[in-house]
Every structure is written in C-alpha cells, then in structure tokens.
Design an enzyme around this catalytic site. Structure first.
Site, mmCIF file in Angstrom:
data_model
loop_
_atom_site.group_PDB
_atom_site.id
_atom_site.type_symbol
_atom_site.label_atom_id
_atom_site.label_comp_id
_atom_site.label_asym_id
_atom_site.label_seq_id
_atom_site.Cartn_x
_atom_site.Cartn_y
_atom_site.Cartn_z
ATOM 1 N N HIS A 35 -10.580 -1.290 -0.864
ATOM 2 C CA HIS A 35 -11.279 -0.778 0.466
ATOM 3 C C HIS A 35 -12.124 0.272 0.042
ATOM 4 C CE1 HIS A 35 -8.671 -2.718 3.492
ATOM 5 N NE2 HIS A 35 -7.825 -2.792 2.544
ATOM 6 N N TYR A 50 0.876 -1.255 0.158
ATOM 7 C CA TYR A 50 -0.072 -0.132 -0.058
ATOM 8 C C TYR A 50 0.870 1.367 -0.010
ATOM 9 C CZ TYR A 50 -4.284 -2.751 1.107
ATOM 10 O OH TYR A 50 -5.144 -3.670 1.071
ATOM 11 N N HIS A 69 -8.696 -7.442 -2.368
ATOM 12 C CA HIS A 69 -9.848 -6.721 -2.086
ATOM 13 C C HIS A 69 -9.668 -5.138 -2.417
ATOM 14 C CE1 HIS A 69 -6.684 -6.824 1.252
ATOM 15 N NE2 HIS A 69 -6.982 -5.691 1.557
ATOM 16 N N TYR A 78 -3.070 -10.768 -1.575
ATOM 17 C CA TYR A 78 -2.399 -9.853 -0.868
ATOM 18 C C TYR A 78 -1.710 -10.772 0.344
ATOM 19 C CZ TYR A 78 -1.370 -6.261 2.466
ATOM 20 O OH TYR A 78 -0.546 -5.500 3.588
ATOM 21 N N ARG A 118 -4.576 -12.556 2.604
ATOM 22 C CA ARG A 118 -5.780 -11.999 2.281
ATOM 23 C C ARG A 118 -6.255 -12.362 0.637
ATOM 24 N NH1 ARG A 118 -8.394 -7.308 4.013
ATOM 25 N NH2 ARG A 118 -9.922 -9.078 4.410
HETATM 26 C C1 MBD Z 1 -4.565 -5.503 4.935
HETATM 27 O O1 MBD Z 1 -4.388 -5.049 3.613
HETATM 28 C C2 MBD Z 1 -5.982 -5.278 5.401
HETATM 29 O O2 MBD Z 1 -6.759 -4.945 4.641
HETATM 30 C C3 MBD Z 1 -6.251 -5.652 6.885
HETATM 31 C C4 MBD Z 1 -7.733 -5.588 7.241
HETATM 32 C C5 MBD Z 1 -5.322 -6.228 7.490
HETATM 33 C C6 MBD Z 1 -4.003 -6.077 7.172
HETATM 34 C C7 MBD Z 1 -3.735 -5.995 5.925
HETATM 35 FE FE FE Z 2 -6.176 -4.126 2.867
#
Ligand code: MBD
Ligand code: FE
Length: 255
Positions: A196, A134, A194, A170, A191
């Site tokens: 956000h 990010y 996604h 991710y 993860r």
């Molecule tokens: C992430 O990218 C995220 O969306 C969350 C909730 C926790 C850690 C990394």
């Molecule tokens: Fe995230």
C-alpha cells in the site's frame, strides 16, 4: 441537527433501494431479524471498517479517481496507520529480528504529470507481514505498532528505495462476520499480495494506491476486495536484478 440535503439525497435513495431488494426477494421477518443479528455481531467484532472496505470502497475509489490522469489509485483499505513515522534514509521498513519472508528491495520515482521528478514527496508505505496481518491490527501484543510501515521522502531525483520483506498473498480475517458473509456468498477471502502507498507532496493531490506482483495466483482467481487494476501489477526481479537495485546503497537487511 439540521437537514443535510446531500445526506438526504444519498441516504433516501439507499433506503429505497434496500426496500426494493426486500420486496424483489420477498424478505421474511425472520430473515430481517437474522440480518439484524448479523449486523450486531459485525459491530461487536470491530469489523465494520473491514466489511465496508471489502464490499464498497473499490466502487467509490473508481468513481472518485478513475478519470484522473497520472498513476492509477487503489483503495486504502482498513489498515492504514495515521501514526506512521518518517524513516531515515537508507530506508528499511521497521521489522522484527525474526521477521519471516523473502527480502525485497523496492525503488520508485514520483513525478508530476509531465514526468518532472517531485523532490521531497512523502511516500507512506504499509503492508502485511508474512502471516497476513497488519501491525496495530493483529491483537498480538508482541508486534510493534509500526512494524512494516513507514514514511519515506523522495530524493533530489524524486526517487525512493526501501528494503522490506516481500508481502505474501493475504487472507482477510476470515473467522469473523466479514469472512462468514463472504463464505455465505460462495466467495473466498483472499487478496493478491500487495504494497500500500499514499503519496503526498505540497501542491499536489494525494495518491493512495497499491502494487501487486505478476504471477500471483490470486490475480487470476480474483481479489475478494475487487481492487486490482492491470496498471498496478509489477514484475519482480530475482538475484542479479535485485543486486542491481542494491547499488542504491541500502545496507544488508537486519535479518
Ligand atoms: C486489506 O489488506 C486491504 O488492503 C483491503 C483493501 C481490504 C481488506 C484488507
Ligand atoms: Fe492490504
């Protein structure tokens, strides 16, 4: 500082709960010190926000928002930026000239609970780059702080459309203490891909949520943050479908 009854009530129970776990597991003093050292490492690494959101945010999010009507919420996570800029339509998330990833066009509509469009709502969107980082949190000086982030405003039908790259599955930072901790629990650190969103409009509660993509293997294998809800998984069209979306007048992507 004065006694704070709420902090007292919650923190006293937390402390007692931890002591109970210590007793249930016959914690040794060296184990206590090892945990203590690990927490020092966590603090030094700057991963306290990550650690807390990975292990605890989804629980508090469900407690706070699950019984609210309307679209489902999801955790904010540690990578929101308060400095995101309001973009100008037609919307393209800021990205580097050589930004890796598959182009995507995303459209949505913000409505109230009766389905009436909400005009002029602010849709704050952010997501990871193809390499799973990010902007503003990468340690990479060459990545602009607003990369793949921005605020869009809904049009006179409550709609918005933006172009970006499709987020990839991710992996949270896994070389630091949070990843080490997950590994000690025998858990992975992935993860599902996604987007956000945080949606704000005058007179309405704010909605923070995420969207996931059907077919993502990590939806099956489990989200290390445990934040996925079925209602938040969307289908993505390819080719023809995507071109229908292009009639919204989004210009060719800058890649
Ligand atoms: C992430 O990218 C995220 O969306 C969350 C909730 C926790 C850690 C990394
Ligand atoms: Fe995230």
């Amino acid at each position: 500082m004065e006694r704070n009854p709420r902090v007292d009530a919650v923190a006293t129970d937390m402390i007692e709960a931890i002591k109970q776990v210590m007793s249930d597991h016959d914690l040794t003093h060296s184990e206590y010190r090892a945990g203590w050292m690990w927490m020092m490492k966590l603090a030094g690494s700057g991963e306290i926000p990550l650690f807390l959101d990975v292990f605890f945010e989804s629980a508090v999010e469900r407690l706070t928002f699950d019984d609210k009507p309307g679209s489902k919420g999801a955790v904010q996570g540690p990578y929101h930026s308060d400095a995101a800029q309001l973009l100008e339509a037609p919307y393209v998330l800021p990205m580097r000239d050589d930004e890796a990833g598959e182009p995507i066009v995303f459209s949505g509509q913000v409505t109230d609970l009766d389905g009436t469009p909400v005009v002029g709502a602010d849709v704050d969107v952010w997501h990871a780059s193809n390499d799973g980082t990010y902007s503003g949190f990468t340690g990479d000086e060459t990545c602009p702080p607003d990369n793949l982030r921005g605020i869009l405003r809904t049009d006179d039908q409550g709609r918005f459309t933006f172009r970006s790259i499709r987020p990839a599955p991710y992996q949270i930072p896994h070389n630091g203490p949070t990843g080490e901790f997950l590994a000690m629990l025998g858990r992975h650190s992935w993860r599902p891909a996604h987007f956000h969103f945080t949606i704000d409009a005058p007179g309405f509660d704010s909605l923070t949520t995420q969207l996931y993509f059907a077919g993502d293997p990590w939806l099956e294998k489990g989200d290390c943050v445990d934040a996925v809800k079925d209602e938040l998984v969307i289908d993505v069209g390819k080719g023809e479908d995507a071109q229908v979306l292009d009639t919204y007048g989004i210009p060719d992507a800058p890649y």
